[in-house]
Design an enzyme around this catalytic site. Structure first.
Site, PDB file in Angstrom:
ATOM      1  N   CYS A 113      -3.940 -16.553  98.540  1.00 36.29           N
ATOM      2  CA  CYS A 113      -3.066 -16.595  97.357  1.00 36.29           C
ATOM      3  C   CYS A 113      -3.683 -15.950  96.122  1.00 36.29           C
ATOM      4  O   CYS A 113      -2.980 -15.708  95.142  1.00 36.29           O
ATOM      5  CB  CYS A 113      -2.673 -18.036  97.057  1.00 36.29           C
ATOM      6  SG  CYS A 113      -1.702 -18.808  98.380  1.00 36.29           S
ATOM      7  N   HIS A 254      -0.049 -18.421  90.038  1.00 36.63           N
ATOM      8  CA  HIS A 254       0.378 -18.412  91.427  1.00 36.63           C
ATOM      9  C   HIS A 254       1.331 -19.580  91.646  1.00 36.63           C
ATOM     10  O   HIS A 254       1.077 -20.701  91.208  1.00 36.63           O
ATOM     11  CB  HIS A 254      -0.846 -18.537  92.334  1.00 36.63           C
ATOM     12  CG  HIS A 254      -0.523 -18.890  93.740  1.00 36.63           C
ATOM     13  ND1 HIS A 254       0.349 -18.147  94.509  1.00 36.63           N
ATOM     14  CD2 HIS A 254      -0.933 -19.923  94.530  1.00 36.63           C
ATOM     15  CE1 HIS A 254       0.442 -18.702  95.710  1.00 36.63           C
ATOM     16  NE2 HIS A 254      -0.319 -19.772  95.738  1.00 36.63           N
ATOM     17  N   ASN A 284       6.336 -20.445  98.018  1.00 36.30           N
ATOM     18  CA  ASN A 284       5.023 -19.823  97.913  1.00 36.30           C
ATOM     19  C   ASN A 284       4.995 -18.583  98.799  1.00 36.30           C
ATOM     20  O   ASN A 284       4.944 -18.694 100.027  1.00 36.30           O
ATOM     21  CB  ASN A 284       3.942 -20.821  98.339  1.00 36.30           C
ATOM     22  CG  ASN A 284       2.538 -20.251  98.218  1.00 36.30           C
ATOM     23  OD1 ASN A 284       2.349 -19.064  97.972  1.00 36.30           O
ATOM     24  ND2 ASN A 284       1.550 -21.112  98.414  1.00 36.30           N
TER      25      ASN A 284
END
Length: 329
Positions: A113, A254, A284
Site C-alpha cells: 500500500c 492511503h 482499498n
C-alpha cells in the site's frame, strides 16, 4: 537540483461494482458491520481476463491526454503494484508495449500500500538528477485476484483500481515535491502477507488447497501499527519543516480504513476539511488509493495550485510512506 512536480493525473476503475449488500449474500457479514468498521460501502472489481496492466494503461492514457504528451515523450515508467500480471516480464514492460512508448524504460516496485509513494519518490529522483524530463508513475492493483471471497476479514476491504501521474521538473519556486520520510519494518511481515507463489512456497496443489495464494491479515495488528506509524512519521516530517497540522491544506492518505484515517488526522491536529476520504466508493485498492483520492480532491474542488499537501501510507511489510508537496497545477 530541480524539484519534481506532478503535472497531470489520470485514474481508472473497472465499472463492475461489488456492494456491501452483495457481500451479505456471499459471507456472514452485514452492510452495517462493514460500514462501521471500515467506512466502505462499495468497491470496483475487474471482469475475468482484465489484468493490472490494463487498468494501468487506462490511467496512463488519461494522464498523458490531460498533459498533451505522447507515449514517446515518456522517459521512464514505474509501476507500483503488488498484483503484477505475472512474475515476469514486469508489468512496466507490458504497460510500455500497450502504450506504444518506444524508447522508454521502466520497472515494477513492490511495497504494497506504500508502493505509490515509494514510486513517486523514485521518479522524483530521476527528475532531480536530470536523468529524465518526464516520468510516468502508476499505482495499480487488481486485488480481487488474490482475495478469498469466503474470508470476511479480507474480502470486504479490497477493490481494484489504478492511478497515474506525470512528473516533470518544476521551474516555479516553492512548488513540487520537497520532502519525504519512508520506513520499513520487516517484523510486521507476518501480519499482512500472501505466502504462496514465491520461492519459499512455489505453487503446488498443496499451496492452492491451503489457500496460500490469498491475502492473509491480522487486522488488529495492522490497525494499531498503521495509526501509530502514520502519526509518528507525520509528526516528524511536520517538525523538521517547521509546520503544524493546521498548515496542511490537503491530507491525502492511503485509503485502508476510515477509522485509521480519522485517528491519524486527529493525532496530527489536521483540520477535518483538509482530509480526503473516498474509501466508501472504492475500498482499498492498495497502490491505487492515493492517486484515486487525488482525483476525488480535484473533482470536489479541494485541491488547487499552491496547496500544501501531505500524502501518507502504511502497507504490508510493514512499509510506511510520508510525502510533502505543493500542488503545481
Amino acid at each position: 537540483m530541480p524539484r519534481a512536480k506532478i503535472t497531470a493525473l489520470g485514474t481508472f476503475v473497472p465499472p463492475r461494482l461489488l456492494t456491501n449488500q452483495d457481500l451479505e449474500a456471499m459471507v456472514e457479514t452485514t452492510d452495517e458491520w462493514i460500514t462501521e468498521r471500515t467506512g466502505i460501502r462499495e468497491r470496483h472489481l475487474v471482469d475475468k481476463g482484465v489484468a493490472t496492466s490494463d487498468l494501468a494503461v487506462e490511467a496512463a492514457r488519461t494522464a498523458l491526454a490531460r498533459r498533451g504528451l505522447a507515449p514517446g515523450d515518456i522517459g521512464a515508467i514505474i509501476v507500483a503494484t503488488v498484483t503484477p500480471d505475472m512474475l515476469f516480464p514486469s508489468t512496466a514492460c507490458l504497460v510500455q508495449h500497450k502504450l506504444g512508448a518506444k524508447g522508454t524504460w521502466g520497472f515494477d516496485l513492490s511495497a504494497a500500500c506504500s508502493a505509490f509513494l515509494y514510486a513517486l519518490q523514485t521518479g522524483a529522483q530521476f527528475i532531480a538528477t536530470g536523468a529524465h524530463k518526464n516520468v510516468l508513475v502508476i499505482g495499480a492493483d487488481v486485488m480481487s485476484s488474490i482475495i478469498d471471497y469466503t474470508d470476511r476479514a479480507t474480502c470486504v476491504i479490497f477493490g481494484d483500481g489504478a492511478g497515474a501521474v506525470l512528473l516533470e521538473p518544476c521551474a516555479e519556486d516553492g512548488l513540487g515535491l520537497f520532502d519525504y520520510l519512508h520506513e520499513i519494518d520487516g517484523a510486521g511481515g507476518c501480519s499482512l502477507y500472501m505466502p504462496g507463489g514465491g520461492s519459499l512456497h512455489p505453487s503446488t496443489h498443496e499451496t492452492v488447497d491451503q489457500k496460500m495464494h490469498y491475502v492473509h491479515q491480522d487486522g488488529q495488528a495492522v490497525f494499531k501499527y498503521a495509526v501509530r506509524k502514520m502519526a509518528e512519521l507525520g509528526e516528524k516530517i511536520l517538525v523538521r519543516n517547521g509546520l503544524k497540522g493546521t498548515d496542511i491544506d490537503v491530507f491525502i492518505p492511503h485509503q485502508a480504513n476510515k477509522r485509521i484515517i480519522t485517528a491519524t488526522a486527529d493525532r496530527l491536529g489536521l483540520r477535518p476539511e483538509s482530509v480526503i476520504i473516498n474509501i466508501d466508493r472504492y475500498g482499498n485498492t492498495t497502490a491505487g488509493t492515493i492517486p484515486l483520492a487525488m482525483e476525488t480532491a480535484l473533482q470536489e474542488g479541494k485541491l488547487k495550485k499552491g496547496d500544501l499537501v501531505m500524502l501518507a501510507s502504511v502497507g504490508a511489510g510493514f512499509t510506511v510512506g510520508m510525502t510533502l508537496l505543493r500542488w503545481a497545477y
